[in-house]
Scaffold this motif. Structure first.
Motif, short mmCIF file in Angstrom:
data_model
loop_
_atom_site.label_atom_id
_atom_site.label_comp_id
_atom_site.label_asym_id
_atom_site.label_seq_id
_atom_site.Cartn_x
_atom_site.Cartn_y
_atom_site.Cartn_z
N ALA A 79 35.60 26.54 5.64
CA ALA A 79 35.14 27.01 4.32
C ALA A 79 36.33 27.18 3.37
O ALA A 79 36.24 26.85 2.19
CB ALA A 79 34.38 28.32 4.46
N ALA B 114 34.42 34.36 7.41
CA ALA B 114 34.39 32.97 6.94
C ALA B 114 35.39 32.21 7.80
O ALA B 114 36.29 32.82 8.40
CB ALA B 114 34.75 32.89 5.46
N GLY C 159 29.96 35.63 2.47
CA GLY C 159 30.89 34.58 2.90
C GLY C 159 31.64 34.00 1.72
O GLY C 159 32.84 33.70 1.81
N MET C 160 30.94 33.83 0.60
CA MET C 160 31.59 33.28 -0.60
C MET C 160 32.68 34.21 -1.11
O MET C 160 33.75 33.76 -1.52
CB MET C 160 30.55 33.01 -1.70
N PRO D 109 24.98 37.49 4.63
CA PRO D 109 24.47 36.85 3.41
C PRO D 109 25.46 35.80 2.90
O PRO D 109 26.68 35.97 3.03
CB PRO D 109 24.36 38.02 2.41
N ASP D 110 24.94 34.72 2.33
CA ASP D 110 25.80 33.66 1.80
C ASP D 110 26.83 34.21 0.82
O ASP D 110 27.99 33.80 0.81
CB ASP D 110 24.97 32.58 1.10
N GLU D 111 26.38 35.14 -0.02
CA GLU D 111 27.27 35.70 -1.04
C GLU D 111 28.48 36.40 -0.41
O GLU D 111 29.58 36.36 -0.94
CB GLU D 111 26.53 36.71 -1.92
#
Length: 92
Positions: A12, A8, A62-63, A58-60
């Motif tokens: 962000a 990330a 990075g979150m 996957p977006d998750e």
């Protein structure tokens, strides 16, 4: 071993925390690197392509990196709240 890119970026981290963080802030880079290392350890993947560049993640993922990094960014001493009851009094 080469330093792996963070999963990330500072933008962000800024968006999540609401703080203004310079692009080259050493502490921000360190918390992002540490959070990325933890995610890599758990997933057992480097998330790099064959050329050594950061692959699509996957977006998750990075979150998770941003949330772990933000927790350390906002609370560098890892202070935790503790409550104790003494009779009817609540001490913090």
């Amino acid at each position: 071993m080469a330093v792996l890119p963070a999963l990330a970026d500072i933008d962000a981290l800024e968006a999540w925390t609401g703080d203004t963080i310079p692009d080259d802030d050493p502490r921000a880079l360190a918390v992002l690197a540490a959070a990325s290392a933890l995610v890599r350890s758990e997933t057992r993947r480097t998330w790099l392509d064959d050329m050594g560049a950061l692959a699509a993640i996957p977006d998750e993922l990075g979150m998770v990196v941003v949330q772990v990094a933000a927790r350390k960014w906002l609370n560098p001493e890892d202070v935790r709240s503790e409550e104790r009851r003494v009779g009817k009094e609540c001490l913090r």
